[in-house]
Scaffold this active site. Structure first.
Site, PDB file in Angstrom:
ATOM      1  N   ARG A  68      -3.501  -9.492   5.583  1.00 28.68           N
ATOM      2  CA  ARG A  68      -4.067  -9.612   4.221  1.00 28.68           C
ATOM      3  C   ARG A  68      -2.958  -9.207   3.251  1.00 28.68           C
ATOM      4  NH1 ARG A  68      -6.550  -6.460   0.468  1.00 28.68           N
ATOM      5  NH2 ARG A  68      -8.255  -7.393  -0.697  1.00 28.68           N
ATOM      6  N   LYS A  88       0.808  -1.222   0.000  1.00 28.56           N
ATOM      7  CA  LYS A  88       0.000   0.000   0.000  1.00 28.56           C
ATOM      8  C   LYS A  88       0.842   1.273   0.000  1.00 28.56           C
ATOM      9  CE  LYS A  88      -4.356  -1.648   1.837  1.00 28.56           C
ATOM     10  NZ  LYS A  88      -5.259  -1.745   2.982  1.00 28.56           N
TER      11      LYS A  88
HETATM   12  N1  HH2 Z   1      -7.479  -3.404   1.562  1.00 29.95           N
HETATM   13  C1  HH2 Z   1      -7.905  -3.474   0.279  1.00 29.95           C
HETATM   14  C2  HH2 Z   1      -9.065  -4.187  -0.056  1.00 29.95           C
HETATM   15  N2  HH2 Z   1      -9.777  -4.829   0.903  1.00 29.95           N
HETATM   16  N3  HH2 Z   1     -10.065  -5.469   3.151  1.00 29.95           N
HETATM   17  C3  HH2 Z   1      -9.675  -5.426   4.435  1.00 29.95           C
HETATM   18  N4  HH2 Z   1     -10.373  -6.071   5.387  1.00 29.95           N
HETATM   19  N5  HH2 Z   1      -8.552  -4.722   4.819  1.00 29.95           N
HETATM   20  C4  HH2 Z   1      -7.790  -4.044   3.921  1.00 29.95           C
HETATM   21  O1  HH2 Z   1      -6.792  -3.412   4.336  1.00 29.95           O
HETATM   22  C5  HH2 Z   1      -8.192  -4.060   2.531  1.00 29.95           C
HETATM   23  C6  HH2 Z   1      -9.361  -4.802   2.185  1.00 29.95           C
HETATM   24  C7  HH2 Z   1      -7.128  -2.774  -0.786  1.00 29.95           C
HETATM   25  O2  HH2 Z   1      -6.131  -3.583  -1.306  1.00 29.95           O
HETATM   26  P1  HH2 Z   1      -6.228  -4.460  -2.666  1.00 29.95           P
HETATM   27  O3  HH2 Z   1      -7.331  -5.453  -2.595  1.00 29.95           O
HETATM   28  O4  HH2 Z   1      -4.893  -5.022  -2.939  1.00 29.95           O
HETATM   29  O5  HH2 Z   1      -6.493  -3.397  -3.805  1.00 29.95           O
HETATM   30  P2  HH2 Z   1      -7.781  -2.905  -4.594  1.00 29.95           P
HETATM   31  O6  HH2 Z   1      -8.732  -2.305  -3.611  1.00 29.95           O
HETATM   32  O7  HH2 Z   1      -7.222  -1.901  -5.575  1.00 29.95           O
HETATM   33  O8  HH2 Z   1      -8.400  -4.106  -5.270  1.00 29.95           O
END
Ligand code: HH2
Length: 260
Positions: free
Chosen positions: A239, A205
């Site tokens: 995660r 992030k």
């Molecule tokens: N971060 C993201 C998405 N979902 N869920 C939880 N519980 N906690 C988090 O920190 C979290 C989450 C964002 O990351 P990512 O899925 O890699 O990216 P994107 O939202 O661009 O799909």
């Protein structure tokens, strides 16, 4: 928790897992590498992301879940969605947990989770993904996030969700400055003291970019460092995109006395 984004636009793996067979293979690989949960999402919630229509989200998720039903990954599946209708479909298709970045804001979400006997991760976010990073403000970020998590946990229990299936998440990067994120990571013991497992998502992030000066594809070491610090301060679920490396790091961290 291994991340599988069936999206064209996720910030680090967007477009990589749109093909259902490839996405399912990636899920199986993460489970084999030691992921205890596979978290599948079909809507990017990165800063500035636009919401996708429910039909689009379902259209992306359905084939991946169907492929995993034919050939199960060997780890429980969580669905990363804020829509109860999408969660219902995913639970029908074999998911056992909902990861909700809104903490159960859809009025139908918590009753659905209760009725299906699913688990739920309740995450804190200030604002909406499209604008959440414009000007996040808090009095005391740890106090405000704690109060939100307590109130959403109460709402879940009132809706009939047993307390022991609830996971809490401060929502690193969701309507927070770098300073807010650091304060929340330092404040994890207060969240863990609520008595539920704490999930932390720092993988690749912006907060890692701010600390290391690295671009998204080069944030593995920073992500692992921050993840281990989070575990040391009470997090029980990380995660992550990079499961194999994180599992190695956690094994070494634990063996060397980390988190004791
Ligand atoms: N971060 C993201 C998405 N979902 N869920 C939880 N519980 N906690 C988090 O920190 C979290 C989450 C964002 O990351 P990512 O899925 O890699 O990216 P994107 O939202 O661009 O799909």
């Amino acid at each position: 928790m291994g991340i599988l984004n069936a999206t064209p636009d996720s910030f680090s793996d967007g477009g990589m897992h749109l093909n259902a067979a490839e996405a399912a293979a990636r899920a199986r690989m993460m489970a084999a590498q030691g992921a205890a949960i596979i978290d599948i999402g079909a809507e990017s919630t990165r800063p500035g992301a636009r919401p996708v229509d429910e039909e689009v989200e379902i259209g992306r998720l359905g084939p991946v879940l169907a492929a995993l039903r034919d050939s199960p990954p060997g780890a429980p599946i969580s669905v990363d969605t804020r829509r109860a209708a999408v969660a219902a479909l995913a639970l029908d298709a074999g998911a056992v947990m909902v990861n909700d970045i809104t903490g159960g804001a859809d009025p139908a979400m918590l009753p659905l989770v209760a009725e299906r006997g699913a688990g739920i991760c309740l995450m804190h976010m200030q604002g909406e993904p499209g604008t959440m990073q414009d000007d996040p403000r808090y009095g005391d970020v740890v106090d405000e996030v704690l109060a939100f998590l307590v109130s959403r946990m109460d709402a879940a229990v009132r809706a009939g969700v047993p307390e022991d299936v609830i996971v809490l998440d401060p929502g690193i990067g969701f309507g927070k400055t770098a300073g807010h994120n650091r304060a929340l990571l330092a404040g994890l013991p207060a969240i863990a003291a609520l008595g539920r497992p704490v999930l932390v998502g720092v993988s690749r992030k912006g907060v890692i970019g701010a600390l290391t000066g690295r671009e998204v594809g080069d944030r593995l070491a920073g992500s692992i460092g921050a993840g281990l610090a989070a575990v040391g301060r009470g997090a029980s679920v990380l995660r992550v995109h990079d499961v194999a490396e994180t599992v190695d790091a956690l094994r070494a961290f634990t063996a060397a006395g980390g988190g004791e």
